[in-house]
Each structure stands twice: as C-alpha cells, then as structure tokens.
Design a protein around this motif. Sequence first.
Motif, mmCIF file in Angstrom:
data_model
loop_
_atom_site.group_PDB
_atom_site.id
_atom_site.type_symbol
_atom_site.label_atom_id
_atom_site.label_comp_id
_atom_site.label_asym_id
_atom_site.label_seq_id
_atom_site.Cartn_x
_atom_site.Cartn_y
_atom_site.Cartn_z
ATOM 1 N N ASP A 29 0.844 -1.189 0.000
ATOM 2 C CA ASP A 29 0.000 0.000 0.000
ATOM 3 C C ASP A 29 0.881 1.242 0.000
ATOM 4 N N ALA A 30 0.416 2.286 -0.659
ATOM 5 C CA ALA A 30 1.137 3.555 -0.693
ATOM 6 C C ALA A 30 0.594 4.460 0.409
ATOM 7 N N VAL A 31 1.456 4.889 1.291
ATOM 8 C CA VAL A 31 1.073 5.730 2.425
ATOM 9 C C VAL A 31 1.667 7.125 2.224
ATOM 10 N N THR A 32 0.819 8.129 2.284
ATOM 11 C CA THR A 32 1.246 9.519 2.101
ATOM 12 C C THR A 32 1.198 10.248 3.437
ATOM 13 N N SER A 33 2.238 10.968 3.751
ATOM 14 C CA SER A 33 2.300 11.708 5.011
ATOM 15 C C SER A 33 2.990 13.046 4.782
ATOM 16 N N ARG A 34 2.799 13.934 5.752
ATOM 17 C CA ARG A 34 3.429 15.252 5.702
ATOM 18 C C ARG A 34 4.600 15.265 6.683
ATOM 19 N N GLU A 35 5.774 15.651 6.190
ATOM 20 C CA GLU A 35 6.967 15.675 7.021
ATOM 21 C C GLU A 35 7.730 16.960 6.772
ATOM 22 N N ARG A 36 8.619 17.277 7.706
ATOM 23 C CA ARG A 36 9.481 18.443 7.549
ATOM 24 C C ARG A 36 10.820 18.004 6.970
ATOM 25 N N ASP A 37 11.316 18.796 6.009
ATOM 26 C CA ASP A 37 12.614 18.477 5.440
ATOM 27 C C ASP A 37 13.711 19.111 6.273
ATOM 28 N N SER A 38 14.959 19.050 5.780
ATOM 29 C CA SER A 38 16.097 19.559 6.539
ATOM 30 C C SER A 38 16.033 21.059 6.746
ATOM 31 N N GLY A 40 13.245 22.646 7.396
ATOM 32 C CA GLY A 40 12.104 22.939 8.256
ATOM 33 C C GLY A 40 10.803 23.154 7.510
ATOM 34 N N ASP A 41 10.817 22.986 6.171
ATOM 35 C CA ASP A 41 9.610 23.176 5.372
ATOM 36 C C ASP A 41 8.820 21.874 5.305
ATOM 37 N N MET A 42 7.505 22.003 5.240
ATOM 38 C CA MET A 42 6.650 20.826 5.144
ATOM 39 C C MET A 42 6.640 20.307 3.717
ATOM 40 N N ARG A 43 6.645 18.988 3.579
ATOM 41 C CA ARG A 43 6.591 18.361 2.262
ATOM 42 C C ARG A 43 5.763 17.093 2.348
ATOM 43 N N THR A 44 5.237 16.669 1.206
ATOM 44 C CA THR A 44 4.439 15.453 1.126
ATOM 45 C C THR A 44 5.334 14.297 0.700
ATOM 46 N N VAL A 45 5.329 13.223 1.471
ATOM 47 C CA VAL A 45 6.170 12.065 1.196
ATOM 48 C C VAL A 45 5.278 10.842 1.031
#
Length: 220
Positions: A29-38, A40-45
């Motif tokens: 299954d493909a799981v999409t989440s929101r995380e912070r990159d190096s 500090g900006d939010m990105r969709t992974v």
Amino acid sequence: MSRTRYTCPSCDRDDLVQAVPAVYLAGRDAVTSRERDSDGDMRTVTRTVSTGLSDALAPMPAPPTYAIGCLGVLAAAVSIGTFLGGVLAGKWFRDEPADEPQESQWPGGWSAPEVPAAAPPDLDFLGWISAFALLAAVLVFAVMLRRRATFARLTRRRHHAEELWSHGWYCHRCGTVHFEDVPGEDRTPLSLQRFRERVWEHGGYGDLAGERRVVDSVRD
C-alpha cells in the motif's frame, strides 16, 4: 462465468486459497504523510508499505537502497563550500601585488619606521578538504552506479520468474504455496522459502534466495 477454484494439496480445501499475485498486491500500500525536510519546510512524502507475507512472495529481490547517496551529496556540498570559501577569502584567483618598498616621510624629512604587514591566514587546508570531499563524492556515486548496473544485470530475466510466479497459489490456512497448470511442476506444497527459491532460480538470481531468506514466522 465462475472462477476456477483450486484446492490446497495440504488441507484439500479451497476457501482460503488465493492467487499469489493477489496476495502480493494486497499486502502493499502507498502511504502519504506530511513531514518536515532539513530546512524545516513541510513536504508530502509517499512511501510503499508492505507486509511480511507480501515481501516473502515477491517475484524478485528488492532493489538496492541508495541511502549512501546522502553521503555523496554531503561530500559534494562540502567540496563546493570549501572551494567557495577559499575563493571568497582571496586565496585563489587573485592577482598578487608586486612587492614595492613603500616609504613614508614625516614632516622635516624624517622617515617613518616600517611596520611589517600582517601575514595572511594560511587557507591551504581548504583546498585539501575540497579535493578530498570531491573524491569521496565521486566514489560514492560510482558505487551507486555499479550497484544499479549489477542489479539490472542480475534481474534481466525477471520475466521468466514472473511467469512461474503467476501460477502460484497460497493457502492462508496452511501457509504453503503450490503451482497449478505449470508443465513440469507438480502440486507439492512448498514453504515460503522454497517457493522463493524456485521462482528466483527461474529468473536467474536463485543465489540471492539463500542470502535473503524468508522469516519462518511470516504468516497472515
């Protein structure tokens, strides 16, 4: 039109028998989440999450990870940063002024005492750091390309493995796999490890099945 139902050769029942490709796909299954990159900006992974059973029934080994690429990127950044640091500090690419004696005259004809100029900081180490970091980055990327080429060469016959794999049937009750309608293959129930070995051998990468063994406790 009714679907052909196969019975398990172990329990002789068909209620919990399912095609291997269906079991494999159901466990991924493909799981999409929101995380912070190096920064500090939010990105969709988006990541692929799979069950142990799905991994055990995979028709081919997982491709090599490229986590080492982060080291290559870091080394390249260090190389560029130290090089630019040397340029901005005036260590490289500057015109050296000619050494001409400068004499200052005080009123009355007295000569001012000569003040020795301060020695510029020694920044030669920046050049060495930049060179070694660049070499490390090149080596890391060379390793990545070699791993990718090796994996592509080993799995070039994966279609043969997938052809046999598509005729496999998994019994959720017994935890075994058997083949149906495959010339030269009987219906003997196989463990997950033995099934992997048969399929991967068909694809020409059977040696990897011994290195990447299925965990014995893998079940539904």
